[in-house]
Design a protein around this motif. Structure first.
Motif, PDB file in Angstrom:
ATOM      1  N   THR A 202       0.832  -1.200   0.000  1.00 47.48           N
ATOM      2  CA  THR A 202       0.000   0.000   0.000  1.00 47.48           C
ATOM      3  C   THR A 202       0.868   1.252   0.000  1.00 47.48           C
ATOM      4  O   THR A 202       2.093   1.176   0.131  1.00 47.48           O
ATOM      5  CB  THR A 202      -0.924   0.042   1.227  1.00 47.48           C
ATOM      6  N   ARG A 203       0.233   2.391  -0.099  1.00 49.80           N
ATOM      7  CA  ARG A 203       0.986   3.652  -0.118  1.00 49.80           C
ATOM      8  C   ARG A 203       1.722   3.895   1.195  1.00 49.80           C
ATOM      9  O   ARG A 203       2.655   4.693   1.241  1.00 49.80           O
ATOM     10  CB  ARG A 203       0.048   4.824  -0.411  1.00 49.80           C
ATOM     11  N   GLN A 213       4.353   4.698  -8.812  1.00 49.70           N
ATOM     12  CA  GLN A 213       3.173   3.939  -9.209  1.00 49.70           C
ATOM     13  C   GLN A 213       3.356   3.174 -10.524  1.00 49.70           C
ATOM     14  O   GLN A 213       2.600   2.261 -10.823  1.00 49.70           O
ATOM     15  CB  GLN A 213       1.964   4.875  -9.305  1.00 49.70           C
ATOM     16  N   LYS A 214       4.395   3.531 -11.283  1.00 55.21           N
ATOM     17  CA  LYS A 214       4.729   2.772 -12.492  1.00 55.21           C
ATOM     18  C   LYS A 214       6.113   2.149 -12.362  1.00 55.21           C
ATOM     19  O   LYS A 214       6.817   1.946 -13.343  1.00 55.21           O
ATOM     20  CB  LYS A 214       4.652   3.683 -13.721  1.00 55.21           C
ATOM     21  N   PRO A 220       0.136  -1.730 -10.056  1.00 56.27           N
ATOM     22  CA  PRO A 220      -1.225  -2.062  -9.605  1.00 56.27           C
ATOM     23  C   PRO A 220      -1.504  -3.558  -9.583  1.00 56.27           C
ATOM     24  O   PRO A 220      -2.154  -4.061  -8.654  1.00 56.27           O
ATOM     25  CB  PRO A 220      -2.109  -1.342 -10.625  1.00 56.27           C
ATOM     26  N   GLU A 221      -1.016  -4.285 -10.588  1.00 55.33           N
ATOM     27  CA  GLU A 221      -1.294  -5.719 -10.645  1.00 55.33           C
ATOM     28  C   GLU A 221      -0.555  -6.482  -9.546  1.00 55.33           C
ATOM     29  O   GLU A 221      -1.055  -7.512  -9.055  1.00 55.33           O
ATOM     30  CB  GLU A 221      -0.958  -6.294 -12.026  1.00 55.33           C
ATOM     31  N   ARG A 223       0.108  -5.159  -6.536  1.00 56.30           N
ATOM     32  CA  ARG A 223      -0.626  -4.828  -5.319  1.00 56.30           C
ATOM     33  C   ARG A 223      -1.968  -5.541  -5.271  1.00 56.30           C
ATOM     34  O   ARG A 223      -2.419  -5.959  -4.183  1.00 56.30           O
ATOM     35  CB  ARG A 223      -0.803  -3.312  -5.239  1.00 56.30           C
ATOM     36  N   ASP A 224      -2.611  -5.728  -6.426  1.00 63.22           N
ATOM     37  CA  ASP A 224      -3.864  -6.491  -6.474  1.00 63.22           C
ATOM     38  C   ASP A 224      -3.619  -7.940  -6.048  1.00 63.22           C
ATOM     39  O   ASP A 224      -4.449  -8.535  -5.342  1.00 63.22           O
ATOM     40  CB  ASP A 224      -4.453  -6.446  -7.881  1.00 63.22           C
TER      41      ASP A 224
END
Length: 308
Positions: A202-203, A213-214, A220-221, A223-224
């Motif tokens: 998480t952040r 974030q990139k 994102p994937e 963290r998902d």
């Protein structure tokens, strides 16, 4: 009370030169999960693991990977993906380690087969507590091809190969983790996965989260995937449960610049426990340094569990 730690030593020989042996002798841990041992058996330093019993999976790539679990008493069982492990008693030297069969008890997911001999996972059953300890070194990965910009990369573009490799590992490990966690519970044991996950969830788990974030490790994937491993009924992030909604505590800092001094770090080393075990955790912290010296680019994450 059980004091349990996880630490990526980034090479056992280098860590020993910085004081890892003294940390082992004085920190009072009952169990320690170690990643990136980075030494075949004959290259281990003398008395590499102090007064602990060791179960070790070096992998087959010299100078890479390697995981171990250190315990006060010899474990009741040892399991690896390769089907073999090295074990030794307190103050064992390289020639004192014995190779044993360490067959896994659950099927290995197909996506994990390319990693069988890489020394990334070992699992032991404790004798003195009904707990299965799992130690993982998850691949670092990379960026997908569409995000790769040569002028912004430290490594040469690879067309997304390292990214695909990590995502394949995550897909296979998700299935494997469910199986081995359930097997431990069916055997009357709590389950604790520790190690270097190479993902900030998480952040709150990295200092500069907006600009990353990139960046691999915070995609994102990724963290998902982490989201799916956690729930009040399956696995709990123990440190975060004791330190909710606060930055860190970070466990990795770059050697470059003033990242460590300014605490510009990442939290990528975890204790993930079954709910009953997680509720037994009473304190958690990160040993940022030892007597003023960094043992590695990672620091040990130490949790006290109120278990008999």
């Amino acid at each position: 009370m059980l004091r349990i730690a996880t630490t990526n030593v980034n090479g056992i020989r280098a860590a020993q030169r910085r004081g890892f042996g003294d940390w082992l002798d004085t920190r009072g841990c009952d169990v320690i999960a170690v990643q990136e041992v980075r030494a075949q058996a004959d290259k281990l330093p003398e008395d590499a693991f102090g007064g602990y019993h060791v179960a070790l999976e070096t992998g087959s790539i010299p100078g890479r990977n390697g995981v171990a679990v250190l315990t006060r008493t010899a474990p009741a069982a040892v399991r690896t993906w390769s089907g073999a492990a090295l074990v030794g008693g307190p103050h064992a030297n390289p020639g004192d380690l014995d190779q044993i069969a360490a067959t896994d008890r659950v099927p290995l997911a197909r996506d994990l087969r390319p990693f069988i001999t890489q020394g990334r996972y070992i699992e032991v059953d404790l004798v003195d507590a009904p707990v299965t300890i799992a130690c993982l070194y998850l691949p670092k990965g990379g960026l997908p091809a569409e995000l790769q910009r040569p002028e912004r990369m430290r490594e040469a573009p690879d067309g997304g190969a390292r990214y695909e490799r990590k995502m394949g590992f995550l897909a296979g490990f998700e299935r494997y983790l469910t199986r081995t966690r359930r097997a431990a519970l069916a055997d009357g044991r709590e389950f604790l996965l520790m190690g270097d996950m190479n993902i900030a969830h998480t952040r709150y788990d990295l200092a500069n989260w907006r600009r990353n974030q990139k960046h691999d490790g915070f995609l994102p994937e990724e963290r998902d995937w982490f989201d799916r491993q956690l729930s009040p009924r399956t696995l709990v992030d123990v440190v975060r449960s004791l330190h909710p909604d606060e930055d860190g505590p970070y466990s990795w800092w770059s050697w470059a610049g003033q990242s460590f001094t300014k605490d510009v770090g990442w939290r990528i080393d975890y204790h993930l426990a079954t709910p009953r075990l997680a509720r037994a955790a009473v304190s958690a912290g990160v040993d940022r340094d030892f007597r003023g010296v960094r043992l590695s680019d990672h620091s040990p994450v130490v949790v006290d569990y109120a278990l008999e």
